[in-house]
Design a protein around this motif. Structure first.
Motif, PDB file in Angstrom:
ATOM      1  N   ALA A 227       0.854  -1.182   0.000  1.00  0.00           N
ATOM      2  CA  ALA A 227       0.000   0.000   0.000  1.00  0.00           C
ATOM      3  C   ALA A 227       0.890   1.232   0.000  1.00  0.00           C
ATOM      4  CB  ALA A 227      -0.905   0.010   1.221  1.00  0.00           C
ATOM      5  N   THR A 228       0.632   2.142  -0.910  1.00  0.00           N
ATOM      6  CA  THR A 228       1.410   3.384  -0.943  1.00  0.00           C
ATOM      7  C   THR A 228       1.005   4.249   0.249  1.00  0.00           C
ATOM      8  OG1 THR A 228      -0.214   4.477  -2.345  1.00  0.00           O
ATOM      9  CG2 THR A 228       1.621   3.364  -3.466  1.00  0.00           C
ATOM     10  N   ALA A 229       1.876   5.175   0.607  1.00  0.00           N
ATOM     11  CA  ALA A 229       1.579   6.096   1.700  1.00  0.00           C
ATOM     12  C   ALA A 229       0.268   6.818   1.418  1.00  0.00           C
ATOM     13  CB  ALA A 229       2.719   7.092   1.875  1.00  0.00           C
ATOM     14  N   ARG A 230      -0.479   7.047   2.444  1.00  0.00           N
ATOM     15  CA  ARG A 230      -1.806   7.672   2.389  1.00  0.00           C
ATOM     16  C   ARG A 230      -2.843   6.769   1.713  1.00  0.00           C
ATOM     17  NH1 ARG A 230       1.790  11.746   2.561  1.00  0.00           N
ATOM     18  NH2 ARG A 230       1.321  13.537   3.844  1.00  0.00           N
ATOM     19  N   CYS A 231      -2.502   5.503   1.521  1.00  0.00           N
ATOM     20  CA  CYS A 231      -3.430   4.483   0.998  1.00  0.00           C
ATOM     21  C   CYS A 231      -3.965   4.816  -0.389  1.00  0.00           C
ATOM     22  CB  CYS A 231      -4.587   4.262   1.970  1.00  0.00           C
ATOM     23  SG  CYS A 231      -4.076   3.872   3.643  1.00  0.00           S
ATOM     24  N   GLY A 232      -3.194   5.572  -1.172  1.00  0.00           N
ATOM     25  CA  GLY A 232      -3.637   5.959  -2.511  1.00  0.00           C
ATOM     26  C   GLY A 232      -3.790   4.788  -3.465  1.00  0.00           C
ATOM     27  N   ARG A 233      -2.884   3.813  -3.382  1.00  0.00           N
ATOM     28  CA  ARG A 233      -2.957   2.626  -4.237  1.00  0.00           C
ATOM     29  C   ARG A 233      -2.690   1.408  -3.366  1.00  0.00           C
ATOM     30  NH1 ARG A 233       0.859   2.833  -8.922  1.00  0.00           N
ATOM     31  NH2 ARG A 233       2.308   3.602  -7.369  1.00  0.00           N
ATOM     32  N   LEU A 234      -3.481   0.353  -3.577  1.00  0.00           N
ATOM     33  CA  LEU A 234      -3.387  -0.855  -2.762  1.00  0.00           C
ATOM     34  C   LEU A 234      -3.266  -2.094  -3.638  1.00  0.00           C
ATOM     35  CD1 LEU A 234      -6.390  -0.045  -0.383  1.00  0.00           C
ATOM     36  CD2 LEU A 234      -3.975   0.399   0.079  1.00  0.00           C
ATOM     37  N   ASN A 235      -2.539  -3.087  -3.137  1.00  0.00           N
ATOM     38  CA  ASN A 235      -2.482  -4.401  -3.764  1.00  0.00           C
ATOM     39  C   ASN A 235      -2.492  -5.424  -2.644  1.00  0.00           C
ATOM     40  OD1 ASN A 235      -2.141  -6.706  -5.295  1.00  0.00           O
ATOM     41  ND2 ASN A 235       0.043  -6.397  -5.575  1.00  0.00           N
TER      42      ASN A 235
END
Length: 149
Positions: free
Chosen positions: A70-78
């Protein structure tokens, strides 16, 4: 009498911890491994997400598990899901395929345990992701720490 009881309790505690130690020696890759990908300022701000993790189960020389990123600030998730990591142990190295639930990308990489940490490195992409221009969000390289239970 108190010393005798203490010795029995100590032996009992040692016996309970022996299977876990034996498992870690016979299956060193088993466990949940994670890395904090946030910048120092993001950590200071307590920004959510910004992590990658592998949850692995080693049986003999086989490994199966899951991964997430998960990218910081939850912008993109896998959230790769169960079975998204598969591989085999060769010597002291695990050779793994990782499949992205985000876009179907599949990568081949290797993991090695060094000083209690899991050193991960992608070596090649086996299959490109199906959504043009979208990252599979699979950790490319990093040193992951084992999470405590």
């Amino acid at each position: 009498m108190q010393i005798f009881i203490f010795q029995i309790l100590a032996c009992f505690a040692l016996a309970l911890s022996a299977p876990a130690k034996a498992q870690s020696l016979s299956a060193p890759f088993t466990g949940t491994w994670s890395i904090d990908l946030r910048t120092p300022s993001e950590r200071k701000e307590k920004v959510e997400c910004g992590t990658a993790a592998f949850k692995l189960l080693q049986t003999g020389n086989r490994i199966i598990g899951s991964h997430s990123m998960a990218t910081a600030r939850c912008g993109r998730l896998n959230d790769g899901g169960e079975g998204s990591v598969k591989g085999t142990v060769v010597g002291s190295t695990a050779v793994l395929t990782v499949t992205s639930a985000r876009n179907g990308q599949i990568v081949l990489g290797s993991a090695k345990i060094v000083g209690g940490s899991l050193h991960w490195q992608v070596s090649e992409e086996i299959k490109a992701g199906e959504q043009e221009g979208d990252s599979g969000l699979i950790l490319q390289s990093g040193v992951l720490r084992r999470e405590r239970r």
